[in-house]
Structure formats: structure tokens, C-alpha cells
Design an enzyme around this catalytic site. Structure first.
Site, mmCIF file in Angstrom:
data_model
loop_
_atom_site.group_PDB
_atom_site.id
_atom_site.type_symbol
_atom_site.label_atom_id
_atom_site.label_comp_id
_atom_site.label_asym_id
_atom_site.label_seq_id
_atom_site.Cartn_x
_atom_site.Cartn_y
_atom_site.Cartn_z
ATOM 1 N N CYS A 186 -15.329 48.431 29.371
ATOM 2 C CA CYS A 186 -15.850 49.439 29.889
ATOM 3 C C CYS A 186 -15.373 49.612 30.712
ATOM 4 O O CYS A 186 -13.821 49.237 31.589
ATOM 5 C CB CYS A 186 -16.920 48.148 30.657
ATOM 6 S SG CYS A 186 -16.532 46.812 32.097
ATOM 7 N N GLU A 236 -12.691 40.866 28.550
ATOM 8 C CA GLU A 236 -11.110 41.036 28.604
ATOM 9 C C GLU A 236 -10.830 40.622 30.039
ATOM 10 O O GLU A 236 -9.865 40.607 30.362
ATOM 11 C CB GLU A 236 -11.407 43.188 28.430
ATOM 12 C CG GLU A 236 -12.008 42.806 27.494
ATOM 13 C CD GLU A 236 -13.634 44.156 27.707
ATOM 14 O OE1 GLU A 236 -14.176 44.939 26.590
ATOM 15 O OE2 GLU A 236 -13.573 42.995 28.184
#
Length: 132
Positions: free
Chosen positions: A88, A57
Site C-alpha cells: 500500500c 511490510e
């Protein structure tokens, strides 16, 4: 929430195949639909100095921002995990910076999906508006 965008899914799968994960052996591919209508994809890139590793990401966001785009509306995160893995905590914060209301679809190779907005993943998130 909308169904998964096939172009975003394909880009996330391609990024997944390019992941460099010799330490965790946990590949991740991510793809974002930028506010400019283009797709920005990234994979996780690990490093022998573990703290220098980058999540998929983060890689996708960095590619998007380096091209001058400051927002995205949708993201796909692709892993082999069941249930599909979510970003996360650090990635949730980074996603919040550029798309607090964006849709995030987590999907795996079995077509299991989980869908949230970035704000749902990071309730009461800290963002640019907090610095005004």
C-alpha cells in the site's frame, strides 16, 4: 532483476500463515533481507479499531529496526491475490525509508510474480536525504 530468493519466499509464506486478519480476511506475509544478511518477516495484524492495524511490510520493518538494522536489499510480499498485490502507499513510504533501491517481489500461491524496486513503487519518494 533477480529471481525470487527461496528463503525469503518461505519466510513470507510462514508469516502469511500467521496473519491476523479477521476483518478484511486478506492475509499478507512479507520478508526482508536485511543488510546484515538476516531475514526479517512479518504479517498483517488487524485490530477492531481499524486504524491501529499494521501491514505485513510494516511489521517486518519494525522487527528489522528493533534488531538494530537500518536497511534491506530485497523484499518478498506474499498474498493469494491475482495479480500479486503490491504494498500500500503507506508501506511504500516506510520501505523507501530503509531501502529506496531494494528489490520488491510480489508473489502469490500460483507463482505469479511482479518485481519492482522501491523507487519504482514510489517515484520521487520523500526520504532522509530530504531532511538534510
Amino acid at each position: 532483476m533477480n529471481t525470487i530468493d527461496p528463503d525469503l519466499l518461505a519466510a513470507a509464506k510462514t508469516a502469511f500463515d500467521r496473519a491476523y486478519a479477521p476483518y478484511s480476511r486478506f492475509q499478507v506475509g512479507a520478508a526482508l533481507l536485511g543488510t546484515d544478511g538476516k531475514i526479517y518477516a512479518g504479517c498483517n495484524v488487524e485490530n477492531a479499531s481499524y486504524g491501529l492495524s499494521r501491514c505485513a511490510e510494516q511489521t517486518a520493518i519494525q522487527k528489522m529496526v528493533s534488531e538494530g538494522v537500518r536497511g534491506f536489499s530485497k523484499a518478498v510480499v506474499y498474498t493469494l491475490a491475482s495479480p500479486p498485490s503490491s504494498p500500500c502507499g503507506a508501506c511504500r513510504q516506510i520501505l523507501f525509508e530503509f531501502g529506496e533501491n531494494a528489490e520488491v517481489v510480489m508473489v502469490n500461491d500460483q507463482n505469479e510474480t511482479r518485481v519492482f524496486t522501491v523507487s519504482e513503487l514510489l517515484p520521487a519518494g520523500f526520504g532522509p536525504r530530504d531532511l538534510e
